[in-house]
Design an enzyme around this catalytic site. Structure first.
Site, mmCIF file in Angstrom:
data_model
loop_
_atom_site.group_PDB
_atom_site.id
_atom_site.type_symbol
_atom_site.label_atom_id
_atom_site.label_comp_id
_atom_site.label_asym_id
_atom_site.label_seq_id
_atom_site.Cartn_x
_atom_site.Cartn_y
_atom_site.Cartn_z
ATOM 1 N N GLU A 1 0.850 -1.189 0.000
ATOM 2 C CA GLU A 1 0.000 0.000 0.000
ATOM 3 C C GLU A 1 0.887 1.240 0.000
ATOM 4 O O GLU A 1 0.441 2.340 0.319
ATOM 5 C CB GLU A 1 -0.975 -0.008 1.168
ATOM 6 N N HIS B 1 -2.570 -10.242 12.202
ATOM 7 C CA HIS B 1 -2.031 -9.020 11.602
ATOM 8 C C HIS B 1 -1.546 -8.154 12.767
ATOM 9 O O HIS B 1 -2.262 -7.997 13.761
ATOM 10 C CB HIS B 1 -3.107 -8.293 10.785
ATOM 11 N N CYS C 1 -3.579 -3.777 4.396
ATOM 12 C CA CYS C 1 -2.698 -4.864 4.847
ATOM 13 C C CYS C 1 -3.200 -6.249 4.442
ATOM 14 O O CYS C 1 -2.505 -7.245 4.672
ATOM 15 C CB CYS C 1 -2.536 -4.818 6.358
HETATM 16 P P1 HMG Z 1 -3.453 6.456 21.636
HETATM 17 O O1 HMG Z 1 -4.887 6.798 21.507
HETATM 18 O O2 HMG Z 1 -2.503 7.576 21.779
HETATM 19 O O3 HMG Z 1 -3.177 5.432 22.774
HETATM 20 O O4 HMG Z 1 -2.998 5.593 20.377
HETATM 21 P P2 HMG Z 1 -4.060 5.127 24.092
HETATM 22 O O5 HMG Z 1 -4.224 6.367 24.877
HETATM 23 O O6 HMG Z 1 -5.285 4.336 23.723
HETATM 24 O O7 HMG Z 1 -3.037 4.178 24.826
HETATM 25 C C1 HMG Z 1 -2.710 2.953 24.284
HETATM 26 C C2 HMG Z 1 -2.606 1.946 25.425
HETATM 27 O O8 HMG Z 1 -1.482 2.315 26.231
HETATM 28 C C3 HMG Z 1 -3.822 1.969 26.361
HETATM 29 O O9 HMG Z 1 -4.069 0.637 26.754
HETATM 30 C C4 HMG Z 1 -3.350 2.768 27.554
HETATM 31 O O10 HMG Z 1 -4.027 2.456 28.766
HETATM 32 C C5 HMG Z 1 -1.895 2.323 27.611
HETATM 33 P P3 HMG Z 1 -5.508 -0.050 26.461
HETATM 34 O O11 HMG Z 1 -6.545 0.834 27.016
HETATM 35 O O12 HMG Z 1 -5.574 -0.105 24.938
HETATM 36 O O13 HMG Z 1 -5.381 -1.403 27.080
HETATM 37 N N1 HMG Z 1 -1.022 3.260 28.344
HETATM 38 C C6 HMG Z 1 -0.044 2.856 29.155
HETATM 39 N N2 HMG Z 1 0.387 1.618 29.508
HETATM 40 C C7 HMG Z 1 1.453 1.535 30.372
HETATM 41 N N3 HMG Z 1 2.077 2.636 30.893
HETATM 42 C C8 HMG Z 1 1.674 3.878 30.560
HETATM 43 C C9 HMG Z 1 0.579 4.027 29.667
HETATM 44 N N4 HMG Z 1 -0.067 5.088 29.108
HETATM 45 C C10 HMG Z 1 -1.035 4.589 28.318
HETATM 46 N N5 HMG Z 1 2.315 4.933 31.066
HETATM 47 C C11 HMG Z 1 -3.792 4.047 18.699
HETATM 48 C C12 HMG Z 1 -3.375 4.240 20.151
HETATM 49 C C13 HMG Z 1 -3.870 2.561 18.374
HETATM 50 C C14 HMG Z 1 -5.144 4.695 18.469
HETATM 51 C C15 HMG Z 1 -2.722 4.725 17.791
HETATM 52 O O14 HMG Z 1 -1.467 4.166 18.005
HETATM 53 C C16 HMG Z 1 -3.060 4.672 16.318
HETATM 54 O O15 HMG Z 1 -3.866 5.422 15.802
HETATM 55 N N6 HMG Z 1 -2.361 3.740 15.552
HETATM 56 C C17 HMG Z 1 -2.564 3.589 14.115
HETATM 57 C C18 HMG Z 1 -3.804 2.785 13.793
HETATM 58 C C19 HMG Z 1 -3.670 1.326 14.117
HETATM 59 O O16 HMG Z 1 -2.594 0.799 14.230
HETATM 60 N N7 HMG Z 1 -4.812 0.632 14.208
HETATM 61 C C20 HMG Z 1 -4.832 -0.782 14.481
HETATM 62 C C21 HMG Z 1 -6.046 -1.494 13.874
HETATM 63 S S1 HMG Z 1 -6.244 -1.132 12.144
HETATM 64 C C22 HMG Z 1 -5.019 -2.105 11.381
HETATM 65 O O17 HMG Z 1 -4.452 -2.952 11.982
HETATM 66 C C23 HMG Z 1 -4.715 -1.818 9.960
HETATM 67 C C24 HMG Z 1 -3.440 -1.068 9.689
HETATM 68 O O18 HMG Z 1 -2.336 -1.939 9.844
HETATM 69 C C25 HMG Z 1 -3.438 -0.474 8.295
HETATM 70 C C26 HMG Z 1 -3.756 -1.345 7.092
HETATM 71 O O19 HMG Z 1 -4.608 -2.202 7.086
HETATM 72 O O20 HMG Z 1 -3.160 -1.049 6.063
HETATM 73 C C27 HMG Z 1 -3.217 0.088 10.671
#
Ligand code: HMG
Length: 384
Positions: free
Chosen positions: A79, A233, A111
C-alpha cells in the site's frame, strides 16, 4: 494435494528509532509505547530504501539458493506504491533476473493484499501443480509526526514461494472472511502519510475478526483447542494480544504468551509492516518457536483497513526447520543502527524530488539493492 508456503524470507531496513527516544521527544511515558502499545523500536527506511529495494532484498536469499527457478508469477502486495500504473514488482523482476515467462502484478487492499496474493497464488498452483509463485509484500508505515499513530510506524518486507506439497505450511481449504466499506484508515493519493481514526480502526479490526472466526468455525468445525499457535495481523503487538483475548476469553497471560508470543518478536522491533505484517509474524513464529511445530495447526488472521478480514489456517510441515532462514533474520535484527531523534525527523522530512531532473542519492541502505536516484521521473535501482 496440499498447497501452501514452501519457504519464507524477511527483510527490514538497517535503521531504527527506539520508542524510548520518541517518548522522550513527545513528552510521553516510555511505558505507554513499550507496554501499552507493545512496541520497542520502529524500522526506518533511509532515503535510498523503498518498497522495491526491501521486497527485492527479502527475495534475494531465495534467489541465491536457487529457490526462484521456474517461478511463473510474481505477485507484489503493497500500500506504499511508487507508481499509479507500473507494478513495482516489475522493478524487482528486473533486479532478481526472473524469467521473461512470468506474470507480474501489484495487489492492493491495505494490509490484507498479501493474503489475496496467497489465494491467487494457490489458484494458479491448483491449475498447474508443478508451478511456483513468488509472493512479495513490502510496506512502509508512515503517520503524521506527533500523531497517535506515530509510535506504530515501521517498515519491512517478506517474500515467500507458493507450491504444491509445500515444505513449510500447507494451507487448509477452510476460511472465514468479511468485508465492510468503512473509513478506519486510508491514504488519499496526494498524501504520503496515512490518515487514521485510531480507536475506531481497532474496533473494526476486532469486529472483522469475530465475523471471520465465526464463519471459519462453522465451515471447519474446529475450535481454539485445535491450534498450537496463532498469528495475527500486527499493527502493534498489543493489538494482536487484544485480538486473541477476544477469541479466547479469560486466557491467562502465560497461555497468551505461549500461543502468540513467538509470533510478535520481530514486529516488536520492526514496527508495522502493513501488508507484510501478518507474514512477518508467521516468520517470527517459525524462527522462534521453542517447540517443534511440525504436524501442528496454526491459525492466521489477516486484516486490511477499509476493510477486509480473513481467518484461515495451515499445518506446519514436519521437517520445516530445514527451510528456515532463522540465523540470517536474527543477525539482520541484531546488527541494525539506532537513529537519534533528529536523524529520524530528517529522514521523515526528506522528500523524493518531483521536478523530473537528475538526482543521485547518497548510500545509506545496506541491503543487496538500493534506490540510487531518479532521472526524468524514472526511478533507478542498483545492486548495492
Ligand atoms: P493512543 O490513543 O494515543 O493510545 O494511540 P491510548 O491512549 O489508547 O493508549 C494505548 C494503550 O497504552 C492503552 O491501553 C493505555 O491504557 C496504555 P488499552 O486501554 O488499549 O489497554 N497506556 C499505558 N500503559 C502503560 N504505561 C503507561 C501508559 N499510558 C497509556 N504509562 C492508537 C493508540 C492505536 C489509536 C494509535 O497508536 C493509532 O492510531 N495507531 C494507528 C492505527 C492502528 O494501528 N490501528 C490498528 C487497527 S487497524 C489495522 O491494523 C490496519 C493497519 O495496519 C493499516 C492497514 O490495514 O493497512 C493500521
Amino acid at each position: 494435494m496440499d498447497i501452501g508456503i514452501e519457504q519464507i524470507s524477511f527483510y527490514t531496513a538497517q535503521y531504527f528509532l527506539d520508542l524510548k527516544t520518541l517518548a522522550e521527544a513527545r513528552g510521553v511515558e516510555p511505558d505507554k509505547f513499550y507496554t501499552g502499545i507493545g512496541q520497542e523500536k520502529m524500522g526506518i527506511p533511509p532515503p535510498d530504501e523503498d518498497v522495491v529495494t526491501m521486497g527485492a532484498s527479502a527475495a534475494f536469499p531465495l534467489k541465491e539458493q536457487g529457490a526462484l527457478e521456474g517461478v511463473e508469477a510474481l505477485l507484489f502486495a503493497t500500500e506504499s506504491g511508487i507508481d499509479q500504473s507500473k507494478a513495482a514488482g516489475l522493478f524487482i523482476h528486473g533486479l532478481l533476473g526472473l524469467p521473461e515467462r512470468c506474470r507480474v502484478v501489484e495487489l492492493k487492499q491495505a494490509c490484507y493484499s498479501t493474503t489475496a496474493a496467497l489465494r491467487m497464488a494457490m489458484g494458479l498452483v491448483v491449475m498447474k501443480p508443478q508451478s511456483k509463485v513468488l509472493v512479495i509484500a513490502s510496506d512502509i508505515a508512515r503517520y503524521v509526526l506527533g500523531s497517535p499513530g506515530e509510535s506504530t510506524q515501521g517498515c519491512g518486507a517478506v517474500a515467500f514461494t507458493v507450491t504444491a506439497d509445500p515444505r513449510l505450511l500447507a494451507i487448509d481449504p477452510e476460511a472465514g472472511f468479511y468485508a465492510d466499506d468503512v473509513m478506519d484508515f486510508w491514504r488519499p493519493n496526494y498524501l504520503s502519510e496515512a490518515l487514521v481514526d485510531g480507536k475506531y480502526s481497532t474496533q473494526v479490526y476486532i469486529k472483522a475478526l469475530k465475523a471471520a472466526w465465526k464463519q471459519y468455525v462453522g465451515e471447519s468445525g474446529r475450535s481454539l483447542n485445535d491450534f498450537a499457535r496463532f498469528c495475527y495481523h500486527i499493527p502493534f503487538t498489543r493489538m494482536a494480544a487484544k485480538a486473541h483475548q477476544k477469541l479466547a476469553k479469560g486466557i491467562s497471560d502465560e497461555e497468551l504468551q505461549t500461543v502468540i508470543g513467538e509470533s510478535l518478536i520481530y514486529s516488536r522491533s520492526a514496527g508495522n509492516c502493513y501488508a507484510a505484517a501478518l507474514y512477518v509474524g508467521l516468520t517470527s513464529l517459525l524462527d522462534n518457536a521453542a517447540e517443534d511445530l511440525g504436524g501442528k495447526r496454526i491459525g492466521l488472521y489477516s486484516y486490511g483497513s477499509g476493510c477486509v478480514g480473513e481467518f484461515f489456517s495451515g499445518v506446519v510441515q514436519p521437517g520445516y526447520r530445514e527451510m528456515l532462514l532463522t540465523d540470517a533474520h536474527r543477525e539482520m535484527m541484531a546488527s541494525r543502527t539506532e537513529l537519534t531523534f533528529q536523524q529520524y525527523e530528517d529522514i521523515y522530512n526528506y522528500g523524493i524530488p518531483t521536478d523530473g531532473g537528475v538526482h543521485t542519492f547518497a548510500q545509506y541502505c545496506t541491503g543487496p539493492f538500493r534506490f540510487a536516484g531518479i532521472r526524468g521521473h524514472k526511478r533507478i535501482y542498483e545492486r548495492a
